[in-house]
Write a protein that holds these residues in place. Structure first.
Motif, PDB file in Angstrom:
ATOM      1  N   UNK A   1       0.812  -1.190   0.000  1.00 26.51           N
ATOM      2  CA  UNK A   1       0.000   0.000   0.000  1.00 26.51           C
ATOM      3  C   UNK A   1       0.864   1.265   0.000  1.00 26.51           C
ATOM      4  N   UNK A   2       1.898   1.295   0.849  1.00 27.40           N
ATOM      5  CA  UNK A   2       2.769   2.476   0.878  1.00 27.40           C
ATOM      6  C   UNK A   2       3.591   2.555  -0.400  1.00 27.40           C
ATOM      7  N   UNK A   3       4.041   1.417  -0.897  1.00 29.47           N
ATOM      8  CA  UNK A   3       4.786   1.420  -2.166  1.00 29.47           C
ATOM      9  C   UNK A   3       3.918   1.941  -3.301  1.00 29.47           C
ATOM     10  N   UNK A   4       2.643   1.561  -3.311  1.00 34.96           N
ATOM     11  CA  UNK A   4       1.723   2.060  -4.335  1.00 34.96           C
ATOM     12  C   UNK A   4       1.524   3.564  -4.202  1.00 34.96           C
ATOM     13  N   UNK A   5       1.442   4.047  -2.958  1.00 28.58           N
ATOM     14  CA  UNK A   5       1.199   5.476  -2.731  1.00 28.58           C
ATOM     15  C   UNK A   5       2.409   6.337  -3.066  1.00 28.58           C
ATOM     16  N   UNK A   6       3.625   5.807  -2.838  1.00 25.60           N
ATOM     17  CA  UNK A   6       4.828   6.606  -3.057  1.00 25.60           C
ATOM     18  C   UNK A   6       5.506   6.330  -4.387  1.00 25.60           C
ATOM     19  N   UNK A   7       5.378   5.104  -4.886  1.00 26.01           N
ATOM     20  CA  UNK A   7       6.101   4.708  -6.078  1.00 26.01           C
ATOM     21  C   UNK A   7       7.490   4.188  -5.771  1.00 26.01           C
ATOM     22  N   UNK A   8       7.857   4.129  -4.500  1.00 23.34           N
ATOM     23  CA  UNK A   8       9.161   3.653  -4.058  1.00 23.34           C
ATOM     24  C   UNK A   8       8.989   2.340  -3.306  1.00 23.34           C
ATOM     25  N   UNK A   9       9.995   1.453  -3.401  1.00 28.38           N
ATOM     26  CA  UNK A   9       9.962   0.218  -2.612  1.00 28.38           C
ATOM     27  C   UNK A   9      10.097   0.592  -1.137  1.00 28.38           C
ATOM     28  N   UNK A  10       9.291  -0.067  -0.290  1.00 27.20           N
ATOM     29  CA  UNK A  10       9.235   0.265   1.128  1.00 27.20           C
ATOM     30  C   UNK A  10       9.387  -0.996   1.970  1.00 27.20           C
ATOM     31  N   UNK A  11      10.121  -0.879   3.055  1.00 27.79           N
ATOM     32  CA  UNK A  11      10.200  -1.937   4.058  1.00 27.79           C
ATOM     33  C   UNK A  11       9.732  -1.354   5.384  1.00 27.79           C
ATOM     34  N   UNK A  29      11.605   2.222   5.799  1.00 29.88           N
ATOM     35  CA  UNK A  29      12.714   2.524   4.897  1.00 29.88           C
ATOM     36  C   UNK A  29      12.186   2.617   3.476  1.00 29.88           C
ATOM     37  N   UNK A  30      12.484   3.717   2.801  1.00 23.38           N
ATOM     38  CA  UNK A  30      12.139   3.893   1.390  1.00 23.38           C
ATOM     39  C   UNK A  30      13.422   3.794   0.575  1.00 23.38           C
ATOM     40  N   UNK A  31      13.353   3.038  -0.515  1.00 21.08           N
ATOM     41  CA  UNK A  31      14.511   2.832  -1.373  1.00 21.08           C
ATOM     42  C   UNK A  31      14.334   3.576  -2.683  1.00 21.08           C
ATOM     43  N   UNK A  32      15.438   4.135  -3.170  1.00 21.59           N
ATOM     44  CA  UNK A  32      15.432   4.840  -4.452  1.00 21.59           C
ATOM     45  C   UNK A  32      15.106   3.880  -5.590  1.00 21.59           C
ATOM     46  N   UNK A  81      20.310  11.396 -15.709  1.00 19.58           N
ATOM     47  CA  UNK A  81      19.382  12.033 -16.656  1.00 19.58           C
ATOM     48  C   UNK A  81      18.890  13.379 -16.147  1.00 19.58           C
ATOM     49  N   UNK A  82      19.328  13.774 -14.942  1.00 21.01           N
ATOM     50  CA  UNK A  82      18.939  15.063 -14.377  1.00 21.01           C
ATOM     51  C   UNK A  82      17.650  15.030 -13.589  1.00 21.01           C
ATOM     52  N   UNK A  83      17.157  13.836 -13.253  1.00 23.02           N
ATOM     53  CA  UNK A  83      15.910  13.704 -12.504  1.00 23.02           C
ATOM     54  C   UNK A  83      16.221  13.638 -11.012  1.00 23.02           C
ATOM     55  N   UNK A  84      15.531  14.453 -10.222  1.00 25.75           N
ATOM     56  CA  UNK A  84      15.697  14.453  -8.771  1.00 25.75           C
ATOM     57  C   UNK A  84      14.770  13.387  -8.184  1.00 25.75           C
ATOM     58  N   UNK A  85      15.325  12.537  -7.310  1.00 32.34           N
ATOM     59  CA  UNK A  85      14.542  11.424  -6.770  1.00 32.34           C
ATOM     60  C   UNK A  85      13.297  11.882  -6.017  1.00 32.34           C
ATOM     61  N   UNK A  86      13.362  12.978  -5.294  1.00 35.32           N
ATOM     62  CA  UNK A  86      12.200  13.477  -4.559  1.00 35.32           C
ATOM     63  C   UNK A  86      11.028  13.831  -5.457  1.00 35.32           C
ATOM     64  N   UNK A  87      11.322  14.227  -6.693  1.00 29.52           N
ATOM     65  CA  UNK A  87      10.247  14.549  -7.638  1.00 29.52           C
ATOM     66  C   UNK A  87       9.564  13.313  -8.192  1.00 29.52           C
ATOM     67  N   UNK A  88      10.161  12.141  -7.969  1.00 27.88           N
ATOM     68  CA  UNK A  88       9.549  10.902  -8.448  1.00 27.88           C
ATOM     69  C   UNK A  88       8.502  10.357  -7.478  1.00 27.88           C
ATOM     70  N   UNK A  89       8.475  10.903  -6.258  1.00 26.88           N
ATOM     71  CA  UNK A  89       7.439  10.470  -5.320  1.00 26.88           C
ATOM     72  C   UNK A  89       6.075  10.782  -5.886  1.00 26.88           C
ATOM     73  N   UNK A  90       5.190   9.803  -5.860  1.00 22.63           N
ATOM     74  CA  UNK A  90       3.826  10.044  -6.325  1.00 22.63           C
ATOM     75  C   UNK A  90       3.118  10.919  -5.311  1.00 22.63           C
ATOM     76  N   UNK A  91       2.066  11.587  -5.734  1.00 17.81           N
ATOM     77  CA  UNK A  91       1.270  12.394  -4.814  1.00 17.81           C
ATOM     78  C   UNK A  91       0.654  11.492  -3.759  1.00 17.81           C
ATOM     79  N   UNK A  92       0.836  11.892  -2.539  1.00 16.17           N
ATOM     80  CA  UNK A  92       0.288  11.100  -1.427  1.00 16.17           C
ATOM     81  C   UNK A  92      -0.952  11.794  -0.910  1.00 16.17           C
TER      82      UNK A  92
END
Length: 92
Positions: A1-11, A29-32, A81-92
């Motif tokens: 559920x959290x992985x779906x909400x953020x788009x990041x793998x979560x433990x 823990x959120x992984x890039x 590629x110039x992409x900032x990881x924080x911008x990849x977080x999906x809207x929560x």
């Protein structure tokens, strides 16, 4: 559920529920995503959320009464590629 909400793998180290709508998550823990040098995006030893469950069923709305989050590590970086990881977080 959290992985779906953020788009990041979560433990999650621990998940606790207290009636009627309080949740405590420990050692989150959120992984890039692939393509970043740092494997870890962030660590939160404590995350608490208190949701108004009666409002979900009576009013069909989602209310958060209280939200506490302790973050001990956060790694913001730009990939090749110039992409900032924080911008990849999906809207929560």
């Amino acid at each position: 559920m959290i992985s779906d909400a953020t788009g990041f793998r979560v433990e999650i180290g621990g998940l606790y529920y207290e009636f009627p709508g309080a949740f405590t998550l420990q050692d989150v823990t959120l992984f890039n995503p692939a393509g970043f040098e740092e494997e870890l995006f962030g660590k939160a030893p404590y995350f608490f959320i208190d949701i108004n469950f009666p409002a979900i069923f009576k009013e069909r709305t989602f209310h958060i009464r209280l939200w506490r989050l302790i973050i001990t590590e956060l790694h913001i970086e730009k990939n090749r590629r110039g992409v900032v990881n924080g911008k990849l977080l999906k809207n929560i």
